[in-house]
Design a protein around this motif. Structure first.
Motif, PDB file in Angstrom:
ATOM      1  N   LEU A  64       0.735  -1.395   0.557  1.00 29.42           N
ATOM      2  CA  LEU A  64       0.388  -0.333  -0.122  1.00 29.42           C
ATOM      3  C   LEU A  64       0.742   1.502  -0.653  1.00 29.42           C
ATOM      4  CD1 LEU A  64      -3.064   0.945   0.106  1.00 29.42           C
ATOM      5  CD2 LEU A  64      -2.497   1.151   2.946  1.00 29.42           C
ATOM      6  N   VAL A  65       1.898   0.825   1.013  1.00 28.77           N
ATOM      7  CA  VAL A  65       2.712   2.963   0.855  1.00 28.77           C
ATOM      8  C   VAL A  65       3.825   1.972   0.292  1.00 28.77           C
ATOM      9  CG1 VAL A  65       4.134   3.752   2.423  1.00 28.77           C
ATOM     10  CG2 VAL A  65       2.194   2.165   2.994  1.00 28.77           C
ATOM     11  N   ASP A  66       4.249   1.048  -0.144  1.00 31.97           N
ATOM     12  CA  ASP A  66       6.158   0.844  -0.951  1.00 31.97           C
ATOM     13  C   ASP A  66       5.249  -0.049  -1.713  1.00 31.97           C
ATOM     14  OD1 ASP A  66       8.290   0.541  -2.045  1.00 31.97           O
ATOM     15  OD2 ASP A  66       8.558  -0.281  -0.372  1.00 31.97           O
ATOM     16  N   PRO A  67       5.131  -0.332  -3.216  1.00 34.66           N
ATOM     17  CA  PRO A  67       5.476   0.906  -4.090  1.00 34.66           C
ATOM     18  C   PRO A  67       4.248   2.020  -4.054  1.00 34.66           C
ATOM     19  CG  PRO A  67       4.852  -1.206  -5.235  1.00 34.66           C
ATOM     20  CD  PRO A  67       4.866  -1.669  -3.715  1.00 34.66           C
ATOM     21  N   GLY A  68       2.867   1.424  -3.399  1.00 28.41           N
ATOM     22  CA  GLY A  68       1.930   2.155  -3.520  1.00 28.41           C
ATOM     23  C   GLY A  68       1.929   2.577  -5.022  1.00 28.41           C
ATOM     24  N   GLY A  69       1.115   3.365  -4.910  1.00 25.79           N
ATOM     25  CA  GLY A  69      -0.348   3.423  -6.705  1.00 25.79           C
ATOM     26  C   GLY A  69      -0.452   2.259  -6.332  1.00 25.79           C
ATOM     27  N   VAL A  70      -1.292   2.258  -7.742  1.00 19.32           N
ATOM     28  CA  VAL A  70      -1.935   0.504  -8.115  1.00 19.32           C
ATOM     29  C   VAL A  70      -1.416  -0.517  -8.084  1.00 19.32           C
ATOM     30  CG1 VAL A  70      -2.716   0.042 -10.777  1.00 19.32           C
ATOM     31  CG2 VAL A  70      -3.131   2.539 -10.095  1.00 19.32           C
ATOM     32  N   ALA A  71      -0.546  -0.335  -8.923  1.00 21.01           N
ATOM     33  CA  ALA A  71       0.111  -1.375  -8.209  1.00 21.01           C
ATOM     34  C   ALA A  71       0.498  -2.135  -7.183  1.00 21.01           C
ATOM     35  CB  ALA A  71       2.415  -2.026  -8.486  1.00 21.01           C
ATOM     36  N   GLY A  72       0.920  -1.690  -6.151  1.00 18.58           N
ATOM     37  CA  GLY A  72       0.723  -0.875  -4.562  1.00 18.58           C
ATOM     38  C   GLY A  72      -0.110  -1.444  -4.077  1.00 18.58           C
ATOM     39  N   GLY A  73      -1.534  -0.833  -4.341  1.00 20.87           N
ATOM     40  CA  GLY A  73      -3.537  -1.393  -4.109  1.00 20.87           C
ATOM     41  C   GLY A  73      -3.244  -2.209  -4.268  1.00 20.87           C
ATOM     42  N   VAL A  74      -3.200  -3.161  -5.746  1.00 22.78           N
ATOM     43  CA  VAL A  74      -3.344  -4.221  -6.471  1.00 22.78           C
ATOM     44  C   VAL A  74      -3.243  -5.036  -5.341  1.00 22.78           C
ATOM     45  CG1 VAL A  74      -3.624  -5.986  -8.171  1.00 22.78           C
ATOM     46  CG2 VAL A  74      -3.988  -3.308  -9.064  1.00 22.78           C
ATOM     47  N   SER A  75      -1.993  -5.148  -5.077  1.00 25.47           N
ATOM     48  CA  SER A  75      -0.891  -5.957  -4.183  1.00 25.47           C
ATOM     49  C   SER A  75      -1.969  -6.433  -2.750  1.00 25.47           C
ATOM     50  CB  SER A  75       0.322  -6.208  -3.960  1.00 25.47           C
ATOM     51  OG  SER A  75       1.174  -7.086  -3.415  1.00 25.47           O
ATOM     52  N   ALA A  76      -2.179  -4.980  -2.172  1.00 24.66           N
ATOM     53  CA  ALA A  76      -2.597  -4.732  -1.326  1.00 24.66           C
ATOM     54  C   ALA A  76      -3.674  -5.474  -0.418  1.00 24.66           C
ATOM     55  CB  ALA A  76      -2.354  -3.319  -0.345  1.00 24.66           C
ATOM     56  N   ALA A  77      -4.855  -5.156  -1.572  1.00 24.37           N
ATOM     57  CA  ALA A  77      -5.895  -5.687  -1.770  1.00 24.37           C
ATOM     58  C   ALA A  77      -6.310  -6.809  -1.989  1.00 24.37           C
ATOM     59  CB  ALA A  77      -6.577  -4.862  -2.769  1.00 24.37           C
ATOM     60  N   HIS A  78      -5.349  -8.136  -2.706  1.00 24.39           N
ATOM     61  CA  HIS A  78      -5.683  -8.669  -2.957  1.00 24.39           C
ATOM     62  C   HIS A  78      -5.157  -9.835  -1.943  1.00 24.39           C
ATOM     63  CE1 HIS A  78      -4.325 -13.027  -5.029  1.00 24.39           C
ATOM     64  NE2 HIS A  78      -3.568 -13.155  -3.565  1.00 24.39           N
ATOM     65  N   TRP A  79      -3.902  -9.091  -1.310  1.00 26.74           N
ATOM     66  CA  TRP A  79      -3.055  -9.870   0.588  1.00 26.74           C
ATOM     67  C   TRP A  79      -4.425  -9.586   1.626  1.00 26.74           C
ATOM     68  CZ3 TRP A  79      -0.338 -14.086   0.238  1.00 26.74           C
ATOM     69  CH2 TRP A  79       0.231 -14.124  -0.901  1.00 26.74           C
ATOM     70  N   LEU A  80      -4.803  -8.560   1.432  1.00 24.72           N
ATOM     71  CA  LEU A  80      -6.018  -7.911   2.540  1.00 24.72           C
ATOM     72  C   LEU A  80      -7.418  -9.171   2.800  1.00 24.72           C
ATOM     73  CD1 LEU A  80      -6.603  -6.395   4.863  1.00 24.72           C
ATOM     74  CD2 LEU A  80      -7.638  -4.876   3.188  1.00 24.72           C
TER      75      LEU A  80
END
Length: 477
Positions: free
Chosen positions: A434-450
Motif C-alpha cells: 500500500l505504501v511501498d511501492p504504492g500507487g496502482v501496483a501497490g494497491g492491487v497487491s495490498a487489496a489481494h493479500w488483505l
C-alpha cells in the motif's frame, strides 16, 4: 391476557416493538443506540473540520481511540455498577455523561479538551449501548429479544448513511461545534424521560467484588490495538497488536482462574457454548472491519469518486440491515442455519474481493466493479443474517444473575473485534504494497493479500458456528 402476553402468543415481528405497551421502552433503548451510532459517523465526518479550525492534527486519531476505550469501560460499568443502582438510574447517568461530553467538545478551544469531551462522551455511549441489551429481558417478552437485536442492527445500518450526511451540514468553519451542541438538550430530555418510560428492572446480579485486574487488562488491550490502528509503520503496528493480544490472553487467564469474574460463567472456555458464541461474534466483526480500506481501493483501482466510494462502502452496513430483517422471522433450526449461512456468506464475499476489488480497473468497468459491489454488500449481509440470533443465544445461555455481564460483553466483543480488525488490516496492507511501492501496483497487491488473509478467520467462524446447535448448547442454561 396483557398486551405483552398477547404478543408472546402471536408470531412476533419487529413491528411489535412499536406496539402501545412496548413503544416507550423501544424509543428509549433504540434512541440510546441511535445516539451512539449517528454520533460515531458524524464525528468521523467533521473531524477534519475540527483540525482545520482549532489545530491538533497530531492528536486526531485519539478522538476515536479514547472514545472506543471509554465506551468499553462504559459497557462494563453497566454490569459492574454498585449494588442498589438500578438500570434506569444508569440510563440517566449515561445520557447525562453523553450530553456533558458533547458540551465539552462544543466549547473546546483546543484539541486536548476535545479529547477530554470525547472520553466522557464515549463512556456515556458505552453505557447506553450496554443498556440496550441489558434492558431487553425487562422490556420485552423473550420471543421479541431477537427482534430488538434486529432493530439495533438496522439503526447502525441507517446511521452509516444518515451520520455522514448530517456531518456534512456542519463541516464548514466552526459549524462543527453545533453538531455537538445539538446533542446536549436531546441528552437532557432522554435523561428526564428514562425514569418514566423505561420499565423497572430488578437488580438480580450475583454478589461479588469488582474484577479490577481484568478490567485494567481489557482496557490496556483496547488502547493498544486502537493505537495500532492509527500508526502507519508496519513493525510498530505489529508490536502493538502483539502486546494487545498478550493483554487479552492475560485477562482471559485471570478470568478463568479468578473468583471475581468480568464475563459470564463459561465465557472463556471453548467447551461452553456461550464462549463459542462470543468468539463467533468477535471473528465476524474482525473480518468485516477489513471494509475500512474499500473506499481507497475503489478510488485508486476503479476510478470511483470519493463521494461515490463512500456511498458504495455503505452497502456493507446496508447489507447487514437488510439481512437482519430478512432473518428476523427465523427461529430454532432456521436461526441456527442463518448463523452458519451468514458465516459462510461473509467468508466467500471477502474472498471474492481478491478477484474483483484487487484489480486495475481505472475506467470503472461494471463487469469488474459490479461483482465487487455485490461482494461488499454480501459481507455485511452475512454478518446481519446471524447477528441477532447470536445475541439471542447469549442472553438465553446465561442465568439471570449474569445477564448484565453477558449484555456488557456483547458491546465489548463488538469493540474488540472492530479494533483488532482495523489494526490487523493495517498491518496487512502496509506490509504488502500500500505504501511501498504504492500507487496502482501497490494497491492491487495490498487489496489481494488483505482479502486473502482476512478470509481465513472466516473459516474459524464457519467452523465454530457449526457447533452452536449441539446438544450441549441446548442443555446449557
Amino acid at each position: 391476557m396483557t398486551g405483552i402476553d398477547e404478543i408472546s402468543a402471536d408470531r412476533p415481528s419487529v413491528f411489535h416493538l412499536f406496539s402501545a405497551p412496548l413503544l416507550p421502552a423501544t424509543l428509549m433503548l433504540g434512541g440510546g443506540v441511535t445516539l451512539y451510532a449517528v454520533e460515531t459517523y458524524i464525528t468521523a465526518t467533521i473531524a477534519p473540520s475540527i483540525v482545520r479550525d482549532i489545530g491538533g492534527l497530531e492528536l486526531l486519531s485519539w478522538m476515536t481511540t479514547l472514545f472506543v476505550a471509554a465506551a468499553v469501560l462504559g459497557s462494563i460499568f453497566v454490569a459492574m455498577r454498585p449494588r442498589g443502582i438500578g438500570l434506569r438510574s444508569v440510563y440517566v447517568a449515561g445520557a447525562l455523561m453523553f450530553g456533558a461530553g458533547s458540551l465539552i467538545c462544543a466549547l473546546a478551544p483546543a484539541m486536548p479538551l476535545v479529547l477530554a469531551g470525547r472520553t466522557v462522551q464515549g463512556f456515556g455511549a458505552g453505557i447506553l449501548a450496554g443498556l440496550a441489551y441489558a434492558f431487553i429481558r425487562f422490556a420485552y417478552p423473550e420471543p421479541l429479544w431477537q427482534k430488538a437485536s434486529t432493530l439495533y442492527a438496522a439503526i447502525w445500518g441507517v446511521s452509516t448513511l444518515l451520520g455522514p450526511s448530517l456531518g456534512g451540514l456542519f463541516s464548514e468553519g466552526s459549524a462543527w461545534r453545533h453538531a455537538f451542541m445539538l446533542l446536549v438538550p436531546l441528552c437532557v430530555l432522554m435523561a428526564a424521560l428514562a425514569p418514566l418510560l423505561l420499565p423497572r428492572a430488578e437488580d438480580d446480579r450475583a454478589h461479588g467484588k469488582i474484577p479490577i485486574l481484568q478490567i485494567a487488562l481489557l482496557l490496556a488491550a483496547v488502547l493498544l490495538v486502537s493505537i495500532a490502528g492509527t500508526i502507519d509503520e508496519a513493525s510498530s503496528k505489529a508490536l502493538l497488536i502483539a502486546a494487545s493480544i498478550v493483554a487479552t490472553l492475560s485477562m482471559l487467564t485471570v478470568e478463568r482462574r479468578g473468583k471475581n469474574r468480568l464475563l459470564p460463567t463459561g465465557a472463556v472456555m471453548l467447551a461452553k457454548p456461550v464462549a463459542r458464541v462470543y468468539l463467533t461474534m468477535f471473528v465476524l466483526l474482525l473480518v468485516l472491519t477489513s471494509d475500512i480500506y474499500i473506499p481507497y481501493f475503489l478510488q485508486v483501482l476503479h476510478g470511483v469518486t470519493p463521494l461515490m466510494s463512500g456511498y458504495l462502502t455503505a452497502l456493507v452496513a446496508l447489507g447487514w440491515t437488510f439481512a437482519a430483517f430478512f432473518s428476523a422471522t427465523l427461529f430454532g433450526r432456521g436461526a441456527n442455519t442463518a448463523i452458519v449461512a451468514g458465516c459462510v456468506i461473509e467468508m466467500v464475499a471477502v474472498a471474492s474481493l481478491t478477484t474483483f476489488l484487487a484489480t486495475d480497473n481505472p475506467s470503472g468497468n461494471l463487469a469488474v466493479l459490479g461483482p465487487a459491489v455485490i461482494g461488499m454488500f454480501l459481507m455485511g449481509f452475512g454478518v446481519g443474517l446471524g447477528w441477532a440470533h447470536l445475541v439471542t443465544k447469549v442472553l438465553s445461555l446465561v442465568g439471570n444473575a449474569e445477564q448484565d455481564k453477558a449484555s456488557a460483553a456483547i458491546s465489548t466483543v463488538q469493540s474488540l473485534g472492530s479494533a483488532f480488525g482495523a489494526a490487523v488490516a493495517g498491518v496487512i496492507v502496509n506490509s504488502t504494497g500500500l505504501v511501498d511501492p504504492g500507487g496502482v501496483a501497490g494497491g492491487v497487491s495490498a487489496a489481494h493479500w488483505l482479502y486473502v488473509l482476512m478470509a481465513l478467520p472466516g473459516l474459524i467462524a464457519v467452523t465454530i458456528s457449526l457447533t452452536l446447535s449441539s446438544p450441549a448448547e441446548r442443555q446449557a442454561r
